[in-house]
Structure formats: C-alpha cells, structure tokens
Design a protein around this motif. Structure first.
Motif, PDB file in Angstrom:
ATOM      1  N   GLN A 199      45.542  38.807  34.433  1.00 48.81           N
ATOM      2  CA  GLN A 199      45.120  37.712  35.311  1.00 48.81           C
ATOM      3  C   GLN A 199      46.266  36.740  35.567  1.00 48.81           C
ATOM      4  O   GLN A 199      46.535  36.363  36.711  1.00 48.81           O
ATOM      5  CB  GLN A 199      43.950  36.959  34.673  1.00 48.81           C
ATOM      6  N   ARG A 200      46.922  36.322  34.501  1.00 51.83           N
ATOM      7  CA  ARG A 200      48.018  35.359  34.633  1.00 51.83           C
ATOM      8  C   ARG A 200      49.209  35.959  35.373  1.00 51.83           C
ATOM      9  O   ARG A 200      49.866  35.276  36.165  1.00 51.83           O
ATOM     10  CB  ARG A 200      48.434  34.878  33.253  1.00 51.83           C
ATOM     11  N   ALA A 201      49.485  37.218  35.141  1.00 48.70           N
ATOM     12  CA  ALA A 201      50.611  37.863  35.816  1.00 48.70           C
ATOM     13  C   ALA A 201      50.383  37.968  37.321  1.00 48.70           C
ATOM     14  O   ALA A 201      51.314  37.818  38.118  1.00 48.70           O
ATOM     15  CB  ALA A 201      50.839  39.257  35.218  1.00 48.70           C
ATOM     16  N   LEU A 202      49.142  38.214  37.712  1.00 47.86           N
ATOM     17  CA  LEU A 202      48.814  38.365  39.131  1.00 47.86           C
ATOM     18  C   LEU A 202      48.521  37.033  39.817  1.00 47.86           C
ATOM     19  O   LEU A 202      48.485  36.967  41.047  1.00 47.86           O
ATOM     20  CB  LEU A 202      47.602  39.294  39.294  1.00 47.86           C
ATOM     21  N   GLY A 203      48.269  35.992  39.036  1.00 47.03           N
ATOM     22  CA  GLY A 203      47.967  34.703  39.639  1.00 47.03           C
ATOM     23  C   GLY A 203      46.543  34.571  40.115  1.00 47.03           C
ATOM     24  O   GLY A 203      46.262  33.821  41.052  1.00 47.03           O
ATOM     25  N   HIS A 204      45.608  35.295  39.492  1.00 46.14           N
ATOM     26  CA  HIS A 204      44.197  35.121  39.808  1.00 46.14           C
ATOM     27  C   HIS A 204      43.704  33.813  39.194  1.00 46.14           C
ATOM     28  O   HIS A 204      44.123  33.449  38.094  1.00 46.14           O
ATOM     29  CB  HIS A 204      43.370  36.289  39.267  1.00 46.14           C
ATOM     30  N   SER A 205      42.786  33.119  39.873  1.00 45.22           N
ATOM     31  CA  SER A 205      42.307  31.833  39.381  1.00 45.22           C
ATOM     32  C   SER A 205      41.472  31.972  38.115  1.00 45.22           C
ATOM     33  O   SER A 205      41.393  31.039  37.312  1.00 45.22           O
ATOM     34  CB  SER A 205      41.497  31.110  40.468  1.00 45.22           C
ATOM     35  N   ASN A 206      40.835  33.126  37.903  1.00 48.08           N
ATOM     36  CA  ASN A 206      40.088  33.354  36.667  1.00 48.08           C
ATOM     37  C   ASN A 206      40.014  34.847  36.389  1.00 48.08           C
ATOM     38  O   ASN A 206      40.264  35.683  37.268  1.00 48.08           O
ATOM     39  CB  ASN A 206      38.684  32.740  36.735  1.00 48.08           C
ATOM     40  N   ALA A 207      39.657  35.184  35.153  1.00 47.62           N
ATOM     41  CA  ALA A 207      39.655  36.577  34.719  1.00 47.62           C
ATOM     42  C   ALA A 207      38.573  37.405  35.400  1.00 47.62           C
ATOM     43  O   ALA A 207      38.703  38.626  35.504  1.00 47.62           O
ATOM     44  CB  ALA A 207      39.492  36.648  33.198  1.00 47.62           C
ATOM     45  N   SER A 208      37.508  36.760  35.861  1.00 46.75           N
ATOM     46  CA  SER A 208      36.433  37.511  36.509  1.00 46.75           C
ATOM     47  C   SER A 208      36.920  38.163  37.796  1.00 46.75           C
ATOM     48  O   SER A 208      36.453  39.255  38.161  1.00 46.75           O
ATOM     49  CB  SER A 208      35.234  36.596  36.795  1.00 46.75           C
ATOM     50  N   THR A 262      39.996  39.262  38.274  1.00 44.01           N
ATOM     51  CA  THR A 262      40.780  40.416  37.822  1.00 44.01           C
ATOM     52  C   THR A 262      39.869  41.587  37.466  1.00 44.01           C
ATOM     53  O   THR A 262      40.133  42.737  37.844  1.00 44.01           O
ATOM     54  CB  THR A 262      41.624  40.031  36.599  1.00 44.01           C
ATOM     55  N   LEU A 263      38.796  41.294  36.751  1.00 46.33           N
ATOM     56  CA  LEU A 263      37.869  42.359  36.359  1.00 46.33           C
ATOM     57  C   LEU A 263      37.151  42.949  37.564  1.00 46.33           C
ATOM     58  O   LEU A 263      36.912  44.161  37.617  1.00 46.33           O
ATOM     59  CB  LEU A 263      36.851  41.809  35.357  1.00 46.33           C
ATOM     60  N   SER A 264      36.797  42.105  38.529  1.00 46.79           N
ATOM     61  CA  SER A 264      36.080  42.623  39.703  1.00 46.79           C
ATOM     62  C   SER A 264      36.943  43.582  40.508  1.00 46.79           C
ATOM     63  O   SER A 264      36.429  44.481  41.166  1.00 46.79           O
ATOM     64  CB  SER A 264      35.621  41.456  40.589  1.00 46.79           C
ATOM     65  N   VAL A 265      38.258  43.401  40.442  1.00 43.82           N
ATOM     66  CA  VAL A 265      39.165  44.264  41.209  1.00 43.82           C
ATOM     67  C   VAL A 265      39.621  45.470  40.402  1.00 43.82           C
ATOM     68  O   VAL A 265      39.692  46.586  40.915  1.00 43.82           O
ATOM     69  CB  VAL A 265      40.391  43.461  41.696  1.00 43.82           C
ATOM     70  N   TYR A 266      39.917  45.251  39.112  1.00 39.97           N
ATOM     71  CA  TYR A 266      40.594  46.303  38.348  1.00 39.97           C
ATOM     72  C   TYR A 266      39.826  46.810  37.123  1.00 39.97           C
ATOM     73  O   TYR A 266      40.393  47.560  36.318  1.00 39.97           O
ATOM     74  CB  TYR A 266      41.960  45.788  37.866  1.00 39.97           C
ATOM     75  N   SER A 267      38.573  46.449  36.984  1.00 44.90           N
ATOM     76  CA  SER A 267      37.848  46.850  35.778  1.00 44.90           C
ATOM     77  C   SER A 267      37.840  48.365  35.579  1.00 44.90           C
ATOM     78  O   SER A 267      37.857  48.850  34.445  1.00 44.90           O
ATOM     79  CB  SER A 267      36.409  46.325  35.827  1.00 44.90           C
ATOM     80  N   HIS A 268      37.831  49.127  36.688  1.00 45.11           N
ATOM     81  CA  HIS A 268      37.756  50.586  36.569  1.00 45.11           C
ATOM     82  C   HIS A 268      39.038  51.193  36.002  1.00 45.11           C
ATOM     83  O   HIS A 268      39.059  52.377  35.619  1.00 45.11           O
ATOM     84  CB  HIS A 268      37.455  51.214  37.934  1.00 45.11           C
ATOM     85  N   LEU A 269      40.117  50.401  35.935  1.00 45.86           N
ATOM     86  CA  LEU A 269      41.378  50.926  35.419  1.00 45.86           C
ATOM     87  C   LEU A 269      41.501  50.774  33.906  1.00 45.86           C
ATOM     88  O   LEU A 269      42.312  51.456  33.283  1.00 45.86           O
ATOM     89  CB  LEU A 269      42.561  50.214  36.091  1.00 45.86           C
ATOM     90  N   TRP A 270      40.723  49.876  33.334  1.00 47.74           N
ATOM     91  CA  TRP A 270      40.781  49.722  31.876  1.00 47.74           C
ATOM     92  C   TRP A 270      40.068  50.875  31.182  1.00 47.74           C
ATOM     93  O   TRP A 270      39.064  51.387  31.704  1.00 47.74           O
ATOM     94  CB  TRP A 270      40.145  48.396  31.452  1.00 47.74           C
TER      95      TRP A 270
END
Length: 365
Positions: free
Chosen positions: A315-324, A326-334
C-alpha cells in the motif's frame, strides 16, 4: 402553517408556508385532494425530502454548472464529469418530471455502444450530481438509486500483468529519453503523472530514495498543470541500485537545481499523457507487445507481493490512501491460506529432514 379554504367558485384552496416564509398554494376541485396534497408536503418536510416547487422546472444540465464550480476537483476529474453530464440523455428533463426510468434508458443506450467500465464511470459521475441536487433540496429523490449497470469483468481476469521478458523488450527499444520514465513505472510503481513530475531534487541518490510529491496533468494541447499527487499518494519510494544507475546515466551533465525536471516534453515542460503515450505506443509496437503503460504498475505490485511483502508495505509503496484499496485491486495475487500453510509445513520438514526425501525413504523402508 397550512390551511384549506373553499373558494367562491366551489374549488378548494390549500396553502402553506415553507421554512423561508414563502407561501405556496394550489387549487383542487375536492377538499380531500387539497388535504392529501398538504399531507404529502408535511411528510416531505418531516422526512427531509421537501423541495421548493420552483425547482421542479430546473434540469440537471442547469444545476450541474452551479455544482461543478464549487467542487475541489482536478482538471482531469472536471473534464470527466463534463463528458458524463453532456452524454446524459435526461440532462434536459425538469426535476419535477425526472424518474428512474430516464436513468435506466440512458444506461441501456450507453451499454449498446460503450464498454461496461466506461458506462459505470459516467454513471457514477452523474450519480454524484444527482445526489448533490437531492442534498440541496432541488430534487426530491435519488433517481439513480437501484439502477442496474452492465456487468464488468473481475479484476483478476481483466488485469494485465506483463512478463519480465515483455518489460525488458519494451525498455530495450524505447526512446532513450523515455526509457528511464518507463523504468520508474516498472521498478518504482509510479503512475504516469507522478513519473513525469519527478525533479532531480526528489531523488536522494546516497539513500536510494525517491520522494513523490507531485503529478503532471494535461489541461490542454501542450499545456500541463502541476498538482499534488492523489490523496495519500505522497510517499518515499525505495529504488534498487540498477534503477538508480539508469537514472544517473539519464541525467544531463550540469542539470542541477530544484526546478530541473528529470523528463522534459517538447516545450521544456514535463511531458503530458499525450506525449508519453506517443512514445509508449511506439515502443510497444517495436517490441511487438500489447499492454498499457499503467500495467507496469501492476507488474511492480505483483513483484512486491511475490517477494513476500505484506499488504501495508505494498500500500505504502504504491501510494494508496488505505490498505483496503490495495486489497480490492491485488488480493488475488496474495497466496491463499492453504498455500501459506503448505509452504510453512514444507519448511518445517526441511529443517527436520535434509533433504525431505530422506524421510520418504525412511518411511518406505
């Protein structure tokens, strides 16, 4: 204050005063009709849905400029909203006659011509304006509520993540001035506008860090606007040594000072989306690949996740305002819980039996 009074001609005059003291009146052939109208007005006032009848003749097209001019929008957001409202087939329908069916007909018409994602984007902008009209007591109800939109593909199916070989091929054939910009997107996760807005002073070479504090937005032909990055996107990006070497080679001899742009467009300003897009399309065509520049950001995120970075780190590396986000976009990659558990168990076996095959032979023996 409300009252009903019989007129000399036999009709019934119902009247009331609104919160501003303005009087409103209507005439009905029957007293019961007059009473029902007053009851509806009273209910609307109590539920917060009361609208001055004078606004019944107002339209979305007339209200929108008033709403837009008081918004803290970027030039890009303003342009997108303008396009959405201009495309709206019911922008000329008076608020007093506006119904959900108008919205459904507009969505259906767009769905026959545009991609589902475009339909959704335009609908959301118009929905914002409609809800503002309701909040401003110009419109009685949100006519966009419950309108069904065309289905879009799931993120995991729609997302394109280029392979390392594809990224290498593009960087190999890209123009020497723009290849480092593309590399910043691929190995630093920067958005196009963020990469275009980098200044030399933003890079701390000894600490191998880049501070992202602005973005470039195109506001006209050859005209750019320098703005702060998206909310929550100002951040420090930790650059690998190889990328720092690419950037140091790119820096022109003698280019110093806080105002020196790392990348320059045709007029000396930072390059805008159109300029960068031209060189990007030229590079992908030469490399015989087909993916968008923004997909390099997905490439970067996928690499962080594959290396074991947690959600907050990504999240911090991409500059998203919150972790949610990041998860909404990339959760399928974890990795799933099953994958994590399996690897952990395999690691335990590796510590006890080296190699694990020895354990298999022991059991078989």
């Amino acid at each position: 204050m409300a009252s009903i009074k019989k007129r000399p001609n036999g009709s019934w005059r119902a009247r009331y005063r609104d919160a501003d003291g303005k009087e409103h009146a209507r005439h009905f052939p029957r007293k019961i009709d007059a009473q029902n109208w007053l009851d509806e007005v009273t209910t609307a006032v109590k539920t917060g849905r009361y609208v001055d009848p004078a606004h019944d003749r107002e339209t979305l097209g007339e209200y929108y400029p008033l709403f837009r001019d008081r918004q803290v929008w970027t030039a890009g957001t303003r342009t997108a909203a303008d396009i959405a409202v201009k495309s709206c087939s019911f922008s000329g329908v008076p608020f007093g006659k506006l119904r959900r069916s108008h919205v459904e007909a507009w969505v259906k018409g767009m769905s026959d011509q545009l991609a589902p994602s475009t339909v959704r984007t335009r609908f959301n902008y118009v929905k914002i304006v409609v809800r503002a009209a309701v909040a401003d007591r110009r419109l009685g109800e949100d006519v966009t509520a419950g309108v069904r939109l065309p289905a879009t593909r799931k993120r995991e199916h729609a997302m394109v993540i280029p392979t390392p070989e594809q990224v290498r091929d593009v960087l190999d054939v890209a123009d020497e001035h723009y290849a480092p910009l593309f590399a910043l997107c691929a190995f630093g996760g920067l958005r196009l506008g963020e990469a275009a807005g980098v200044q030399l002073a933003d890079i701390d070479f000894p600490r191998r860090t880049l501070h992202v504090e602005r973005q470039v937005q195109r506001v006209g032909a050859g005209v750019v606007e320098i703005r702060a990055p998206k909310y929550g996107s100002e951040r420090d990006v930790y650059l690998p040594d190889a990328l720092l070497q690419v950037l140091s080679i790119h820096v022109e001899p003698g280019a110093i000072g806080d105002a020196e742009w790392l990348f320059r467009g045709p007029h000396g300003n930072p390059p805008d989306r159109a300029v960068v897009g031209y060189w990007w399309r030229k590079a992908t065509k030469a490399a015989d690949v087909d993916f968008h520049l923004h997909d390099l950001r997905h490439f970067y995120a996928s690499g962080l996740i594959a290396a074991g970075c947690d959600v907050v780190t990504v999240q911090r590396a991409l500059g998203h305002s919150n972790a949610s986000i990041t998860l909404s976009v990339y959760s399928h990659l974890w990795p799933t819980a099953e994958d994590t558990t399996r690897r952990a168990a395999a690691g335990l076996m590796g510590q006890v039996f080296s190699p694990p095959a020895d354990f298999v032979r022991t059991v078989e023996g």
